[in-house]
Scaffold this motif. Structure first.
Motif, mmCIF file in Angstrom:
data_model
loop_
_atom_site.group_PDB
_atom_site.id
_atom_site.type_symbol
_atom_site.label_atom_id
_atom_site.label_comp_id
_atom_site.label_asym_id
_atom_site.label_seq_id
_atom_site.Cartn_x
_atom_site.Cartn_y
_atom_site.Cartn_z
ATOM 1 N N VAL A 164 -1.281 13.142 -0.167
ATOM 2 C CA VAL A 164 -1.188 14.576 0.137
ATOM 3 C C VAL A 164 0.079 15.160 -0.477
ATOM 4 O O VAL A 164 0.049 16.251 -1.070
ATOM 5 C CB VAL A 164 -1.218 14.809 1.663
ATOM 6 C CG1 VAL A 164 -0.993 16.269 1.989
ATOM 7 C CG2 VAL A 164 -2.524 14.327 2.247
ATOM 8 N N TYR A 174 0.861 9.534 3.980
ATOM 9 C CA TYR A 174 0.789 10.906 3.488
ATOM 10 C C TYR A 174 1.171 11.008 2.017
ATOM 11 O O TYR A 174 1.347 12.106 1.495
ATOM 12 C CB TYR A 174 1.674 11.829 4.329
ATOM 13 C CG TYR A 174 1.081 12.109 5.681
ATOM 14 C CD1 TYR A 174 0.043 13.014 5.804
ATOM 15 C CD2 TYR A 174 1.534 11.453 6.812
ATOM 16 C CE1 TYR A 174 -0.520 13.269 7.036
ATOM 17 C CE2 TYR A 174 0.975 11.698 8.038
ATOM 18 C CZ TYR A 174 -0.056 12.620 8.151
ATOM 19 O OH TYR A 174 -0.620 12.861 9.365
ATOM 20 N N ILE A 184 -10.320 16.755 -2.455
ATOM 21 C CA ILE A 184 -11.188 16.632 -1.277
ATOM 22 C C ILE A 184 -12.256 15.561 -1.510
ATOM 23 O O ILE A 184 -12.535 14.748 -0.622
ATOM 24 C CB ILE A 184 -11.820 17.991 -0.933
ATOM 25 C CG1 ILE A 184 -10.736 18.927 -0.393
ATOM 26 C CG2 ILE A 184 -12.944 17.841 0.082
ATOM 27 C CD1 ILE A 184 -11.182 20.356 -0.220
ATOM 28 N N THR A 231 -8.300 21.057 -6.201
ATOM 29 C CA THR A 231 -8.534 20.998 -4.758
ATOM 30 C C THR A 231 -9.846 20.296 -4.457
ATOM 31 O O THR A 231 -9.915 19.431 -3.571
ATOM 32 C CB THR A 231 -8.537 22.422 -4.179
ATOM 33 O OG1 THR A 231 -7.313 23.062 -4.529
ATOM 34 C CG2 THR A 231 -8.702 22.404 -2.684
ATOM 35 N N GLY A 291 -13.576 9.162 0.322
ATOM 36 C CA GLY A 291 -12.258 8.815 0.837
ATOM 37 C C GLY A 291 -12.115 7.366 1.264
ATOM 38 O O GLY A 291 -11.118 6.710 0.971
ATOM 39 N N PHE A 324 -10.347 11.987 -1.462
ATOM 40 C CA PHE A 324 -9.560 11.486 -0.333
ATOM 41 C C PHE A 324 -10.069 11.904 1.035
ATOM 42 O O PHE A 324 -9.429 11.617 2.032
ATOM 43 C CB PHE A 324 -8.095 11.915 -0.485
ATOM 44 C CG PHE A 324 -7.406 11.221 -1.608
ATOM 45 C CD1 PHE A 324 -6.919 9.943 -1.456
ATOM 46 C CD2 PHE A 324 -7.262 11.838 -2.840
ATOM 47 C CE1 PHE A 324 -6.295 9.283 -2.499
ATOM 48 C CE2 PHE A 324 -6.637 11.198 -3.892
ATOM 49 C CZ PHE A 324 -6.157 9.915 -3.719
ATOM 50 N N SER A 325 -11.198 12.586 1.122
ATOM 51 C CA SER A 325 -11.707 12.943 2.443
ATOM 52 C C SER A 325 -12.800 11.956 2.853
ATOM 53 O O SER A 325 -13.498 11.387 2.020
ATOM 54 C CB SER A 325 -12.262 14.371 2.444
ATOM 55 O OG SER A 325 -13.471 14.438 1.720
ATOM 56 N N ALA A 326 -12.959 11.794 4.157
ATOM 57 C CA ALA A 326 -13.973 10.879 4.670
ATOM 58 C C ALA A 326 -15.380 11.414 4.424
ATOM 59 O O ALA A 326 -16.341 10.648 4.426
ATOM 60 C CB ALA A 326 -13.761 10.644 6.164
ATOM 61 N N MET A 327 -15.496 12.710 4.187
ATOM 62 C CA MET A 327 -16.817 13.291 3.913
ATOM 63 C C MET A 327 -17.373 12.814 2.577
ATOM 64 O O MET A 327 -18.580 12.707 2.409
ATOM 65 C CB MET A 327 -16.731 14.822 3.852
ATOM 66 C CG MET A 327 -16.341 15.471 5.137
ATOM 67 S SD MET A 327 -16.390 17.276 5.008
ATOM 68 C CE MET A 327 -15.202 17.599 3.734
ATOM 69 N N TYR A 376 -9.711 4.726 -0.502
ATOM 70 C CA TYR A 376 -8.632 4.155 0.303
ATOM 71 C C TYR A 376 -8.634 2.623 0.213
ATOM 72 O O TYR A 376 -7.585 2.007 0.049
ATOM 73 C CB TYR A 376 -8.774 4.608 1.756
ATOM 74 C CG TYR A 376 -7.722 4.047 2.668
ATOM 75 C CD1 TYR A 376 -6.467 4.623 2.745
ATOM 76 C CD2 TYR A 376 -7.975 2.925 3.454
ATOM 77 C CE1 TYR A 376 -5.490 4.111 3.580
ATOM 78 C CE2 TYR A 376 -7.019 2.397 4.283
ATOM 79 C CZ TYR A 376 -5.775 2.996 4.344
ATOM 80 O OH TYR A 376 -4.802 2.474 5.156
#
Length: 147
Positions: free
Chosen positions: A124, A121, A40, A36, A49, A43-46, A53
Motif C-alpha cells: 500500500v 502495509y 485492486i 488503481t 490478492g 492485492f485485493s481478496a476479491m 500474497y
C-alpha cells in the motif's frame, strides 16, 4: 507602451490556468484509473490478492536481496560524493548518478513489496508513493499549448 502591455499580457497568459477539454479530462481520468485498478486486482481478496500474497511470501528472499542491493548502491553513491556530480562538469557521471539513484529507489520499493509478510502495509505504501509520482508525471500530458 504597446509593446510593454503586450509583453505583460504574454507573461500573464503563460501563468494563467488552462481549462482542459472534455476529451483530455477523460483521457487523464482513464490514465489515473489504470494503476488503481491494477492495484485492486493484484492485492485485493476479491481478485488475485491471495495468490499474489502467497507468491510474495514464498519469494521474500528476493525482497531482502533487492533492499540490500538498493542500500549498497546508495552507499556507493554516498562514498563517491555523487551529489556533487553536476551536469556541467561531468555529464556522463551525472546520468550515471541519476540512473543509479533511480535504480536504488525502484529496488527498494520492489523489496518492500516482496517483504509483505513482515511489512504488511508495504504494498500500500509503495502504491501511494508510486501513484503520486505517476500522477506528477502525467501533469504535462494535461497541459495544452497556449497561443
Amino acid at each position: 507602451k504597446k509593446k510593454h502591455i503586450l509583453r505583460e499580457y504574454q507573461e500573464a497568459m503563460e501563468l494563467a490556468p488552462v481549462t482542459p477539454k472534455a476529451k483530455d479530462l477523460v483521457i487523464l481520468t482513464v490514465l489515473m484509473a489504470i494503476p488503481t485498478v491494477l492495484f485492486i486486482l493484484g492485492f485485493s481478496a476479491m481478485a488475485y490478492g491471495i495468490p499474489v500474497y502467497k507468491k510474495l511470501v514464498e519469494n521474500d528472499s528476493a525482497g531482502t536481496a533487492c533492499i540490500g542491493i538498493a542500500l549498497v548502491i546508495a552507499l556507493v553513491l554516498y562514498l563517491f560524493d555523487a551529489e556533487y556530480w553536476t551536469a556541467d562538469e561531468a555529464p556522463r557521471l551525472n546520468k550515471l548518478r541519476q540512473a543509479a539513484a533511480g535504480s536504488a529507489v525502484a529496488l527498494f520499493l520492489v523489496g518492500c513489496v516482496f517483504q509483505v509478510e513482515s511489512l504488511s502495509y508495504g504494498p500500500v505504501c509503495v502504491y501511494l508513493v508510486a501513484f503520486v509520482a505517476y500522477v506528477v508525471n502525467l501533469q504535462p500530458c494535461g497541459k495544452q499549448a497556449r497561443g
